[in-house]
Scaffold this motif. Structure first.
Motif, PDB file in Angstrom:
ATOM      1  N   VAL A 299     -27.193  44.407  -8.244  1.00 39.10           N
ATOM      2  CA  VAL A 299     -28.249  44.330  -9.254  1.00 39.10           C
ATOM      3  C   VAL A 299     -29.105  45.586  -9.144  1.00 39.10           C
ATOM      4  CG1 VAL A 299     -30.281  43.079 -10.078  1.00 39.10           C
ATOM      5  CG2 VAL A 299     -28.337  41.803  -9.152  1.00 39.10           C
ATOM      6  N   LEU A 300     -29.250  46.286 -10.270  1.00 37.92           N
ATOM      7  CA  LEU A 300     -30.257  47.341 -10.341  1.00 37.92           C
ATOM      8  C   LEU A 300     -31.574  46.613 -10.565  1.00 37.92           C
ATOM      9  CD1 LEU A 300     -28.440  49.897 -12.678  1.00 37.92           C
ATOM     10  CD2 LEU A 300     -28.835  50.122 -10.219  1.00 37.92           C
ATOM     11  N   PRO A 301     -32.554  46.806  -9.684  1.00 34.57           N
ATOM     12  CA  PRO A 301     -33.778  46.017  -9.793  1.00 34.57           C
ATOM     13  C   PRO A 301     -34.619  46.372 -11.017  1.00 34.57           C
ATOM     14  CG  PRO A 301     -33.940  47.596  -7.996  1.00 34.57           C
ATOM     15  CD  PRO A 301     -32.550  47.687  -8.529  1.00 34.57           C
ATOM     16  N   ALA A 302     -35.330  45.374 -11.504  1.00 31.21           N
ATOM     17  CA  ALA A 302     -36.277  45.584 -12.593  1.00 31.21           C
ATOM     18  C   ALA A 302     -37.438  46.425 -12.075  1.00 31.21           C
ATOM     19  CB  ALA A 302     -36.801  44.230 -13.083  1.00 31.21           C
ATOM     20  N   GLY A 303     -38.082  47.115 -12.990  1.00 34.52           N
ATOM     21  CA  GLY A 303     -39.271  47.862 -12.603  1.00 34.52           C
ATOM     22  C   GLY A 303     -39.483  49.073 -13.474  1.00 34.52           C
ATOM     23  N   ARG A 304     -40.470  49.851 -13.063  1.00 35.44           N
ATOM     24  CA  ARG A 304     -40.785  51.099 -13.767  1.00 35.44           C
ATOM     25  C   ARG A 304     -39.936  52.216 -13.178  1.00 35.44           C
ATOM     26  NH1 ARG A 304     -46.864  52.621 -13.762  1.00 35.44           N
ATOM     27  NH2 ARG A 304     -45.642  54.271 -12.987  1.00 35.44           N
ATOM     28  N   TYR A 305     -39.238  52.922 -14.051  1.00 31.75           N
ATOM     29  CA  TYR A 305     -38.373  54.028 -13.652  1.00 31.75           C
ATOM     30  C   TYR A 305     -38.856  55.301 -14.326  1.00 31.75           C
ATOM     31  CZ  TYR A 305     -34.748  50.907 -11.773  1.00 31.75           C
ATOM     32  OH  TYR A 305     -34.038  49.984 -11.025  1.00 31.75           O
ATOM     33  N   VAL A 306     -38.738  56.406 -13.614  1.00 29.25           N
ATOM     34  CA  VAL A 306     -38.897  57.699 -14.255  1.00 29.25           C
ATOM     35  C   VAL A 306     -37.468  58.158 -14.558  1.00 29.25           C
ATOM     36  CG1 VAL A 306     -39.045  58.982 -12.070  1.00 29.25           C
ATOM     37  CG2 VAL A 306     -39.973  59.974 -14.145  1.00 29.25           C
ATOM     38  N   VAL A 307     -37.257  58.561 -15.819  1.00 25.05           N
ATOM     39  CA  VAL A 307     -35.909  58.835 -16.317  1.00 25.05           C
ATOM     40  C   VAL A 307     -35.888  60.198 -16.992  1.00 25.05           C
ATOM     41  CG1 VAL A 307     -34.050  58.024 -17.838  1.00 25.05           C
ATOM     42  CG2 VAL A 307     -35.566  56.368 -16.725  1.00 25.05           C
ATOM     43  N   LEU A 308     -34.839  60.943 -16.722  1.00 25.47           N
ATOM     44  CA  LEU A 308     -34.634  62.234 -17.364  1.00 25.47           C
ATOM     45  C   LEU A 308     -33.231  62.234 -17.956  1.00 25.47           C
ATOM     46  CD1 LEU A 308     -35.523  65.721 -16.196  1.00 25.47           C
ATOM     47  CD2 LEU A 308     -33.133  65.223 -16.568  1.00 25.47           C
ATOM     48  N   ARG A 309     -33.105  62.600 -19.226  1.00 31.41           N
ATOM     49  CA  ARG A 309     -31.787  62.724 -19.851  1.00 31.41           C
ATOM     50  C   ARG A 309     -31.320  64.167 -19.714  1.00 31.41           C
ATOM     51  NH1 ARG A 309     -29.651  59.584 -24.697  1.00 31.41           N
ATOM     52  NH2 ARG A 309     -29.732  58.055 -23.027  1.00 31.41           N
ATOM     53  N   HIS A 310     -30.193  64.337 -19.036  1.00 30.93           N
ATOM     54  CA  HIS A 310     -29.570  65.648 -18.872  1.00 30.93           C
ATOM     55  C   HIS A 310     -28.435  65.754 -19.886  1.00 30.93           C
ATOM     56  CE1 HIS A 310     -27.624  69.117 -17.104  1.00 30.93           C
ATOM     57  NE2 HIS A 310     -26.496  68.428 -17.084  1.00 30.93           N
ATOM     58  N   THR A 311     -28.401  66.851 -20.628  1.00 30.59           N
ATOM     59  CA  THR A 311     -27.303  67.122 -21.550  1.00 30.59           C
ATOM     60  C   THR A 311     -26.558  68.339 -21.027  1.00 30.59           C
ATOM     61  OG1 THR A 311     -28.577  66.253 -23.405  1.00 30.59           O
ATOM     62  CG2 THR A 311     -26.662  67.619 -23.940  1.00 30.59           C
TER      63      THR A 311
END
Length: 165
Positions: free
Chosen positions: A88-100
């Motif tokens: 399980v990837l835990p619920a919560g606040r994530y900082v996310v960056l999309r790399h192209t």
């Protein structure tokens, strides 16, 4: 090329995964072995993926070994089956960056995400252990399927780190 990082609230996500312990240079070999096995298991069990595949980084020691899990999201909890294990990837606040772009740009994308979080006084859910840095949840989600998009310049990968609660 990467977009500006963002903070997202994410729900918990069940997945089927295969664990591996590899040096940094061994990640591609682990991918080549585990993803065909995972997708074969999904097909054999009639389980549809509930999202793109990912690599979850459990414990990182860049100078030695990385404990990783190669995973595919599933809609419902699954039962262990040989090397394929539930997670399980835990619920919560994530900082996310999309790399192209090509996957070889992911090291720089991770560094940019870490710097951005530092500049914004954000703390990751991580702790030091004798084996290395143990992450509450840190993963790279492969949004673009390379078999559907042959141009590596168009591949999209989300780099996500769970923030400390």
């Amino acid at each position: 090329m990467s977009q500006e990082p963002r903070i997202e609230e994410r729900a918990a996500q069940h997945y089927a995964g295969i664990q591996a312990t590899v040096p940094m240079g061994g990640i591609s070999g682990a991918i080549d072995e585990a993803f065909p096995e995972l997708f074969g298991w999904l097909g054999k069990t009639g389980t549809a993926p509930a999202g793109p595949p990912f690599i979850r980084f459990l414990v990182i020691d860049m100078e030695a070994l990385l404990q990783i899990e190669l995973g595919v999201p599933v809609a419902e909890p699954m039962t262990e089956s040989g090397r394929v294990r539930p997670g399980v990837l835990p619920a919560g606040r994530y900082v996310v960056l999309r790399h192209t772009g090509h996957y070889d740009g992911l090291i720089d994308a991770n560094a940019a995400l870490q710097q951005w979080a530092h500049d914004h006084s954000l703390e990751f859910d991580v702790r030091d252990t004798p084996e290395g840095s143990a992450w509450g949840s840190r993963f790279e989600e492969y949004v673009t399927d390379p078999s559907a998009e042959p141009d590596p310049g168009k591949w999209e990968t989300d780099v996500a780190y769970l923030l400390r609660g």
